[in-house]
Design a protein around this motif. Structure first.
Motif, PDB file in Angstrom:
ATOM      1  N   LEU A   1      55.012  35.214  41.705  1.00  0.00           N
ATOM      2  CA  LEU A   1      53.298  35.332  41.650  1.00  0.00           C
ATOM      3  C   LEU A   1      53.247  36.896  41.664  1.00  0.00           C
ATOM      4  O   LEU A   1      53.833  37.465  42.424  1.00  0.00           O
ATOM      5  N   VAL A   2      52.102  37.305  41.104  1.00  0.00           N
ATOM      6  CA  VAL A   2      51.548  38.749  41.217  1.00  0.00           C
ATOM      7  C   VAL A   2      50.040  38.492  41.576  1.00  0.00           C
ATOM      8  O   VAL A   2      49.621  38.148  40.452  1.00  0.00           O
ATOM      9  N   LEU A   3      49.571  38.956  42.636  1.00  0.00           N
ATOM     10  CA  LEU A   3      48.266  39.078  42.583  1.00  0.00           C
ATOM     11  C   LEU A   3      47.601  40.129  41.783  1.00  0.00           C
ATOM     12  O   LEU A   3      48.149  41.251  42.041  1.00  0.00           O
ATOM     13  N   ILE A   4      46.571  39.748  41.069  1.00  0.00           N
ATOM     14  CA  ILE A   4      46.071  41.066  40.029  1.00  0.00           C
ATOM     15  C   ILE A   4      44.838  41.596  40.795  1.00  0.00           C
ATOM     16  O   ILE A   4      43.760  40.743  41.087  1.00  0.00           O
ATOM     17  N   HIS A   5      44.692  42.996  40.984  1.00  0.00           N
ATOM     18  CA  HIS A   5      43.433  43.485  41.789  1.00  0.00           C
ATOM     19  C   HIS A   5      42.479  44.061  40.856  1.00  0.00           C
ATOM     20  O   HIS A   5      42.909  44.637  39.598  1.00  0.00           O
ATOM     21  N   ASP A   6      41.343  43.909  41.237  1.00  0.00           N
ATOM     22  CA  ASP A   6      40.153  44.668  40.228  1.00  0.00           C
ATOM     23  C   ASP A   6      39.671  45.660  41.071  1.00  0.00           C
ATOM     24  O   ASP A   6      38.972  45.439  42.208  1.00  0.00           O
ATOM     25  N   LEU A   7      40.033  46.843  40.713  1.00  0.00           N
ATOM     26  CA  LEU A   7      39.617  48.004  41.449  1.00  0.00           C
ATOM     27  C   LEU A   7      38.178  48.354  41.576  1.00  0.00           C
ATOM     28  O   LEU A   7      37.874  49.347  42.259  1.00  0.00           O
ATOM     29  N   ARG A   8      37.404  48.020  40.451  1.00  0.00           N
ATOM     30  CA  ARG A   8      36.058  48.212  40.498  1.00  0.00           C
ATOM     31  C   ARG A   8      35.610  47.393  41.815  1.00  0.00           C
ATOM     32  O   ARG A   8      34.491  47.998  42.151  1.00  0.00           O
ATOM     33  N   THR A   9      35.936  46.568  42.139  1.00  0.00           N
ATOM     34  CA  THR A   9      35.388  46.042  43.681  1.00  0.00           C
ATOM     35  C   THR A   9      36.035  46.297  44.755  1.00  0.00           C
ATOM     36  O   THR A   9      35.806  45.732  45.779  1.00  0.00           O
ATOM     37  N   PHE A  10      37.068  47.270  44.618  1.00  0.00           N
ATOM     38  CA  PHE A  10      37.759  47.441  45.808  1.00  0.00           C
ATOM     39  C   PHE A  10      37.225  48.172  46.895  1.00  0.00           C
ATOM     40  O   PHE A  10      37.465  47.914  47.936  1.00  0.00           O
ATOM     41  N   LEU A  11      36.364  49.190  46.750  1.00  0.00           N
ATOM     42  CA  LEU A  11      35.452  49.811  47.653  1.00  0.00           C
ATOM     43  C   LEU A  11      34.037  49.269  47.676  1.00  0.00           C
ATOM     44  O   LEU A  11      33.474  48.894  46.727  1.00  0.00           O
ATOM     45  N   ALA A  12      33.552  48.902  48.889  1.00  0.00           N
ATOM     46  CA  ALA A  12      32.433  48.410  49.169  1.00  0.00           C
ATOM     47  C   ALA A  12      31.389  49.763  48.883  1.00  0.00           C
ATOM     48  O   ALA A  12      31.620  50.838  48.692  1.00  0.00           O
ATOM     49  N   ASP A  13      30.016  49.168  48.462  1.00  0.00           N
ATOM     50  CA  ASP A  13      28.982  50.515  48.272  1.00  0.00           C
ATOM     51  C   ASP A  13      28.946  51.359  49.609  1.00  0.00           C
ATOM     52  O   ASP A  13      28.687  52.660  49.177  1.00  0.00           O
ATOM     53  N   SER A  14      29.293  50.881  50.576  1.00  0.00           N
ATOM     54  CA  SER A  14      28.997  51.624  51.933  1.00  0.00           C
ATOM     55  C   SER A  14      30.065  52.671  51.856  1.00  0.00           C
ATOM     56  O   SER A  14      30.010  53.839  52.350  1.00  0.00           O
TER      57      SER A  14
ATOM     58  N   LYS B   1      36.332  32.841  47.569  1.00  0.00           N
ATOM     59  CA  LYS B   1      36.571  34.356  48.296  1.00  0.00           C
ATOM     60  C   LYS B   1      37.410  35.240  47.389  1.00  0.00           C
ATOM     61  O   LYS B   1      38.553  35.398  47.668  1.00  0.00           O
ATOM     62  N   THR B   2      36.603  35.819  46.406  1.00  0.00           N
ATOM     63  CA  THR B   2      37.540  36.654  45.484  1.00  0.00           C
ATOM     64  C   THR B   2      37.399  38.154  45.589  1.00  0.00           C
ATOM     65  O   THR B   2      37.649  38.894  44.604  1.00  0.00           O
ATOM     66  N   GLU B   3      37.247  38.813  46.704  1.00  0.00           N
ATOM     67  CA  GLU B   3      37.048  40.134  47.089  1.00  0.00           C
ATOM     68  C   GLU B   3      38.620  40.861  46.544  1.00  0.00           C
ATOM     69  O   GLU B   3      39.497  40.413  46.948  1.00  0.00           O
ATOM     70  N   TYR B   4      38.176  41.676  45.625  1.00  0.00           N
ATOM     71  CA  TYR B   4      39.133  42.719  45.071  1.00  0.00           C
ATOM     72  C   TYR B   4      40.241  41.954  44.145  1.00  0.00           C
ATOM     73  O   TYR B   4      41.031  42.551  43.287  1.00  0.00           O
ATOM     74  N   LEU B   5      40.123  40.667  43.855  1.00  0.00           N
ATOM     75  CA  LEU B   5      40.995  39.862  43.275  1.00  0.00           C
ATOM     76  C   LEU B   5      40.402  39.527  41.774  1.00  0.00           C
ATOM     77  O   LEU B   5      39.343  38.942  41.727  1.00  0.00           O
TER      78      LEU B   5
END
Length: 156
Positions: free
Chosen positions: A126-139, A112-116
């Motif tokens: 530790l630092v959680l690195i986020h992927d902003l390209r997946t941060f917003l759902a299409d809706s 379950k890697t939403e946004y991560l």
């Protein structure tokens, strides 16, 4: 040796990061204008050098307690796909050079890697690195675009 650069920030006592390549700037929190009919993840909009930029309420996304904007807060302006967004954070901690061998991919940790994008193992934690390209759902992107198109709100 090639290092990965990440912008590290603090939110609710936890450290998070995004790729430095996606970071466009850091600012103190200006007046955030509410955006009617925007999805709940959108805290409002700001004006940065003439550009209207949505402010993401990352506390909601990370299930952290709500906190009203404070003058000491920072905004991290970053590229999220084709859109500039701002993240309201408690404070920007700085830029870290991380050896790629010290980054675990998100899939190696959980399916379950939403946004991560991954987890950086630094000497002090530790630092959680986020992927902003997946941060917003299409809706959410559709609702945001519609709210921005229909908004007559002035942005200071």
């Amino acid at each position: 040796m090639m290092y990965t650069k990440i912008n590290v920030f603090e939110l609710g006592g936890h450290r998070y990061g995004i790729s430095l390549a996606d970071t466009r700037g850091f600012f103190r929190v200006p007046s955030i204008v509410p955006l009617p009919k925007a999805p709940p993840i959108i805290e409002g909009i700001i004006n940065v050098r003439g550009a209207v930029i949505p402010v993401l309420d990352v506390r909601k996304r990370f299930r952290l307690p709500e906190k009203p904007p404070h003058p000491a807060d920072h905004l991290v302006v970053a590229q999220a796909g084709s859109r500039l967004v701002a993240l309201r954070v408690d404070r920007v901690l700085g830029i870290e050079d991380v050896d790629p061998k010290d980054i675990e991919t998100a899939m190696a940790i959980t399916s379950k890697t939403e946004y991560l994008a991954g987890v950086a193992k630094l000497l002090d934690g530790l630092v959680l690195i986020h992927d902003l390209r997946t941060f917003l759902a299409d809706s959410e992107v559709r609702d945001l675009n519609e709210a921005l198109d229909n908004s007559s709100a002035g942005v200071p």
